[in-house]
Design an enzyme around this catalytic site. Structure first.
Site, mmCIF file in Angstrom:
data_model
loop_
_atom_site.group_PDB
_atom_site.id
_atom_site.type_symbol
_atom_site.label_atom_id
_atom_site.label_comp_id
_atom_site.label_asym_id
_atom_site.label_seq_id
_atom_site.Cartn_x
_atom_site.Cartn_y
_atom_site.Cartn_z
ATOM 1 N N GLU A 23 33.704 -92.024 -9.630
ATOM 2 C CA GLU A 23 33.743 -92.816 -10.863
ATOM 3 C C GLU A 23 35.181 -93.008 -11.332
ATOM 4 O O GLU A 23 35.591 -94.114 -11.694
ATOM 5 C CB GLU A 23 32.923 -92.127 -11.953
ATOM 6 C CG GLU A 23 32.993 -92.840 -13.299
ATOM 7 C CD GLU A 23 32.426 -92.024 -14.450
ATOM 8 O OE1 GLU A 23 32.541 -92.491 -15.598
ATOM 9 O OE2 GLU A 23 31.882 -90.941 -14.215
ATOM 10 N N GLU A 34 29.967 -82.772 -19.077
ATOM 11 C CA GLU A 34 28.988 -83.688 -19.672
ATOM 12 C C GLU A 34 27.909 -84.064 -18.655
ATOM 13 O O GLU A 34 26.724 -84.160 -18.984
ATOM 14 C CB GLU A 34 29.703 -84.946 -20.175
ATOM 15 C CG GLU A 34 28.800 -86.056 -20.659
ATOM 16 C CD GLU A 34 29.306 -87.421 -20.241
ATOM 17 O OE1 GLU A 34 28.498 -88.207 -19.711
ATOM 18 O OE2 GLU A 34 30.497 -87.703 -20.439
ATOM 19 N N HIS A 35 28.302 -84.260 -17.409
ATOM 20 C CA HIS A 35 27.327 -84.563 -16.361
ATOM 21 C C HIS A 35 26.458 -83.357 -16.038
ATOM 22 O O HIS A 35 25.223 -83.460 -15.959
ATOM 23 C CB HIS A 35 28.057 -85.002 -15.085
ATOM 24 C CG HIS A 35 28.541 -86.411 -15.100
ATOM 25 N ND1 HIS A 35 28.184 -87.330 -14.136
ATOM 26 C CD2 HIS A 35 29.362 -87.080 -15.944
ATOM 27 C CE1 HIS A 35 28.762 -88.491 -14.390
ATOM 28 N NE2 HIS A 35 29.496 -88.357 -15.486
ATOM 29 N N HIS A 43 34.475 -84.087 -18.962
ATOM 30 C CA HIS A 43 33.661 -85.166 -18.406
ATOM 31 C C HIS A 43 32.669 -84.626 -17.376
ATOM 32 O O HIS A 43 31.477 -84.967 -17.403
ATOM 33 C CB HIS A 43 34.597 -86.202 -17.777
ATOM 34 C CG HIS A 43 33.896 -87.412 -17.248
ATOM 35 N ND1 HIS A 43 34.518 -88.307 -16.408
ATOM 36 C CD2 HIS A 43 32.628 -87.885 -17.413
ATOM 37 C CE1 HIS A 43 33.677 -89.271 -16.092
ATOM 38 N NE2 HIS A 43 32.521 -89.041 -16.688
#
Length: 972
Positions: A175, A77-78, A74
């Site tokens: 998040e 991905e950023h 994750h």
């Protein structure tokens, strides 16, 4: 010219296109297209769907199989989207959003893959985005500062003062703190871990907040080097594209720079359990009376088996697909819970499938009761058999799904990508994700020979020991314990820090701030110009006719043999006590009985002859007036053309003769309440925006009563105050009021199917009452705060501005896009660590809003909001203005498809938003200047026109006093 002639010539099996070999070419008659499957010499796979569709799509997907819950996939991905070799700007992904006319841009991380998709209707834009996406994914800079910004970092409360408290920060960290406060998210993560404890699914691919700090920068880089390689890549393209050109671009940008590499990302079978298990998990929640869930789940066979995948999909729909389904009905009517548990149904998100059923809205201690109910009901179904009509109705739904081509909700080209990805990534046949005809034919033949689904229930569920009863319970103390655990984690990790370590943290924080403040040169990125914006809007032809009090629009569209019907009823004057009832009416009317049939019979009828029906409420006005409003109730449905008359009959009965019973209404209200409460933690920004808009806009106040926290509070009062009988009376009054309204019907179908008789509906509207114009005023009480179980905040401020035809409206729309991309992204996300910060302008309601999402701050964010005008005085160039205009223009050209194009045009015309009005708006938009942006800010975004609202886990007043904000605080 035929469709085939308009498309590019496709290669044949065995052809070589550069270093690609064509392995397969398949017709896709259901979608009027072809699928080409290719493999590159490096091992990369490519699927191209050729269709006569100008909305072009691309995606590159990498199987990613994390071995822990640090969130490496994750966070990666950023970070890959934060600067690349060819585009070394701070954030090319966000920088491209306003430089493009894309219809979709995003990236997402699933349990075992990460994908980067986009779509656009502009060919130049397609190749611009293709170059950026390829460079970002395969050649990212992976800067240490980017890892710290979006992953995790230590930071002092005052970044340059090591004597202030030390804390953990990071966009993904915040998040996931917000995500793991959501019962649905906790349920999903626990589901994978419970059923597949030995596989990658046991890990939190998004990142568990307590584990994220264990991820190292070196670990992130190593994960990229291993997984983001052509040998591990699945490429996808869609639409009217020149395939050799696309492949040539990928070859030049990527393939030519790599050598073959081997990576084992295979996922083994999960060893089966010898006996059923129970898993108890908690989430930070205070609703101990109705906040629990129990789900009974099974591991099934490989999702790469197309026959089994289809059969479980059908069986899941038969058992749970509607209120009358033989598993749904006993669960809901038991009264144990209020709604089906999250994740109920068949799941093909894993290499081995799963099926689950259960209830939510539970108090503690219900696990055994729910488990027994699920198992006993399944035994009864297996023994008594399944009604063949239920199976046929489900197969009918799959037939509709095969035929429908719709961009509603998600670009169709990307819907196709996700359909083929499932089997493709796991080594199966991607064609089976797109074409079900062979599997459907085999299933129908087997059904003729004898029972199919009853043996599946017995053998793969009841006799299957790989079963988990997953129990999710709220823990009122968990949030406080999590905060304490975070403090202890910081103390433990920093216990041995020396003065040099603390100086390093200060130094790195200042370096990050310096990087965030740097002005990179976005001119290295490709862009479009204002000349690429089409000056016109779509003019969809339709035939209008009057039928008594009704107005009918008949829209010829290539719907693939489907018929779409919308009945929008403009209401007469609505008594004040019925305003809050309207959304409950819309929710209940399609889920209750009608015309002498109870809700079970109606549910079966809807399933058998339609592709679904729905009802919704709305508020609208004229383009030149924000205060003259009207209320509408809209009934919508779709069906195969052969069932058009049956669809008309269903909608007529729901409109003219709905029947509400106390018992069914209680069930529905509890389901609705559970759904709304669960959505707050995930969509707190939307709720905060509505609550802020209600303070400044009459239309916003109505929307707040329809779908905001006010609607949630009203629903709680009815359920908890036992006011169902009074509501029943109000629902019947709404029914009578509805039939006094003015109906606008929109029929969308092929030319051959447009003469459908609609008089069974239109003749029911015999009244002569004029259309009403409500005057609700605005929500009083000043700034509003709503407290819920969330460790992060959702902040919003809204301003009342001008109507659509006012000369300042286009400038306000451009301003919203400029603030979002050039100001709020940096201040709220990059510097503040929130997952998101945005600005929006609803041109039809005249409401301008600023908001933040999963935000660790409250006071700082409102200070940022108030700094927007000062930002406009910083050096801004024509580039920023042009990009903001490009971005704004996208909202004026929404992506449509045959099912939506005519509906938007017909109802837009009747509301006054004609093509001429919309094109005049667009012409003004293209002429907006930087001075216009400052002027409209000074004129309309003033303190006296502002409404404030937030959703958070803490009372904000102690920290917002210095801003002069005093919030009225209520618990949700």
């Amino acid at each position: 010219m035929t469709t085939t002639e308009r498309l590019f010539v496709l290669p044949a099996v065995g052809d070589r296109l550069g270093r690609y070999t064509v392995e397969r070419v398949e017709d896709l008659p259901e979608m009027q297209g072809k699928l080409v499957l290719l493999r590159h010499d490096l091992g990369a796979r490519h699927a191209h769907v050729s269709r006569d569709d100008d909305n072009l799509a691309f995606g590159v997907t990498f199987p990613t199989v994390p071995k822990d819950s640090t969130g490496v996939a994750h966070i990666l991905e950023h970070v890959v989207l934060m600067g690349s070799r060819k585009y070394p700007v701070g954030d090319p992904f966000f920088a491209m959003l306003p430089r493009s006319l894309n219809t979709f841009m995003n990236a997402m991380t699933a349990s075992d893959w990460t994908t980067y998709p986009f779509s656009t209707r502009n060919e130049k834009d397609f190749y611009n985005l293709l170059g950026v996406y390829l460079d970002a994914t395969f050649f990212p800079l992976l800067r240490y500062e980017s890892f710290r910004q979006d992953g995790h970092r230590f930071e002092f409360e005052t970044p340059d003062d090591p004597s202030t408290p030390l804390k953990l920060q990071g966009v993904v960290y915040n998040e996931m703190k917000g995500a793991m406060a959501s019962p649905g998210s906790v349920m999903w993560r626990s589901f994978g871990k419970a059923l597949y404890p030995d596989l990658t699914y046991a890990n939190n691919s998004g990142g568990a907040p307590e584990d994220i700090p264990n991820l190292t920068y070196e670990g992130l880089r190593a994960f990229h080097a291993a997984h983001y390689h052509p040998s591990n890549a699945f490429f996808y393209t869609y639409g009217k594209l020149d395939l050799p050109r696309v492949l040539g671009e990928i070859e030049t940008h990527v393939m030519s720079k790599f050598s073959p590499q081997t990576l084992d990302v295979s996922i083994p079978d999960q060893p089966s359990f010898s006996e059923p298990q129970r898993v108890d998990v908690t989430y930070p929640g205070t609703d101990v009376e109705r906040g629990g869930q129990v789900s009974v789940a099974w591991k099934l066979g490989p999702t790469t088996d197309p026959d089994q995948n289809l059969r479980w999909s059908v069986l899941s729909d038969v058992l749970l697909g509607n209120p009358a389904a033989p598993l749904t009905r006993p669960l809901i009517e038991s009264g144990i819970g209020s709604a089906l548990a999250d994740l109920s149904g068949y799941r093909d998100n894993f290499r081995e499938g799963a099926f689950a059923a259960g209830l939510k809205g539970l108090s503690a201690g219900k696990a055994d009761e729910v488990e027994a109910l699920v198992l006993d009901t399944l035994r009864s179904i297996a023994q008594g058999g399944i009604d063949p009509e239920l199976i046929e109705s489900s197969l009918h739904q799959f037939e509709i799904g095969q035929r429908e081509v719709s961009n509603s909700g998600y670009p169709y080209g990307l819907q196709v990508m996700f359909r083929l990805l499932g089997p493709w990534l796991y080594g199966g046949d991607p064609v089976t994700g797109l074409r079900l005809d062979a599997e459907l034919n085999r299933l129908r033949e087997d059904l003729k020979a004898g029972p199919v689904f009853e043996p599946m229930i017995r053998e793969e569920l009841l006799d299957n020991p790989h079963r988990v009863t997953l129990v999710l319970a709220p823990d009122p103390e968990l949030a406080a314990r999590s905060e304490q655990a975070e403090r202890e984690l910081v103390e433990r990790l920093s216990a041995a820090f020396t003065d040099e370590d603390r100086a390093r943290i200060v130094r790195e924080s200042l370096q990050l701030q310096e990087l965030q403040a740097q002005e990179s040169d976005p001119d290295v990125l490709p862009t479009l110009t204002l000349a690429d914006v089409p000056p016109t809007v779509q003019r969809v032809p339709y035939r209008a006719e009057e039928a008594g009090r009704a107005l009918i629009g008949r829209v010829p569209q290539p719907t693939g043999g489907l018929t779409y019907l919308d009945v929008q009823v403009r209401l007469p004057e609505v008594p004040a006590d019925l305003l809050d009832t309207l959304p409950l009416y819309a929710y209940a009317v399609t889920r209750s009985g009608a015309a002498g049939q109870d809700y079970l019979a109606i549910a079966r009828r809807i399933e058998a002859v339609t592709g679904g029906v729905s009802a919704s409420v709305g508020v609208g006005g004229r383009p030149d007036d924000l205060d003259t409003l009207r209320l509408t109730v809209t009934f919508s449905g779709k069906a195969l053309a052969r069932n058009g008359g049956a669809l008309v009959g269903v909608l007529r009965d729901l409109i003219q003769a709905p029947e509400f019973t106390r018992e069914r209404l209680e069930q529905l209200l509890k389901q609705r309440l559970a759904g709304l409460k669960a959505s707050v933690v995930n969509a707190g920004n939307a709720y905060a925006e509505r609550l802020a808009a209600a303070q400044v806009s009459p239309a916003g106040n109505i929307e707040e009563h329809f779908s905001g926290l006010t609607a949630l509070e009203h629903l709680k009062q009815i359920v908890e105050g036992d006011e169902v009988d009074a509501l029943l009376d109000r629902l019947n009054r709404v029914r009578d009021l509805l039939l006094q309204g003015k109906p606008l019907l929109c029929l969308t179908a092929t030319e051959d199917d447009l003469n459908l008789d609609l008089t069974p509906i239109t003749r029911e509207f015999a009244g002569d009452a004029p259309v009403g114009h409500p005057h609700p005023g605005t929500l009083e009480g000043g700034p509003q705060a709503r407290l819920t179980d969330s460790p992060v905040a959702f902040n919003a401020v809204a301003f009342r501005t001008v109507p659509y035809t006012h000369p300042d409206s286009p400038a306000l729309l451009v301003l919203s896009r400029l603030l979002r991309s050039e100001y709020l992204l940096k201040e709220i996300r990059e510097k503040g660590g929130a997952y998101g910060g945005g600005a929006a302008f609803d041109a039809r309601a005249g409401v301008f809003s600023l908001s933040s999402y999963r935000d660790p701050h409250i006071t700082r964010t409102y200070e940022v909001f108030r700094g927007a005008r000062q930002f406009l005085d910083t050096p801004l160039s024509e580039r920023e203005l042009t990009e903001a205009i490009l971005s704004a223009s996208k909202t004026l050209d929404p992506l449509t498809s045959p099912d939506t194009a005519g509906r938007l045009r017909f109802y837009g015309d009747q509301a006054g938003y004609t093509p001429e009005v919309q094109e005049e708006y667009k012409a003004r938009l293209l002429k907006v200047t930087l001075d216009d942006l400052k002027r409209v800010t000074d004129a309309w975004l003033t303190e006296g026109r502002a409404g404030y609202a937030l959703v958070a886990g803490r009372d904000p007043n102690a920290e917002t006093e210095g801003l002069g904000l005093k919030f009225e605080v209520q618990a949700i």
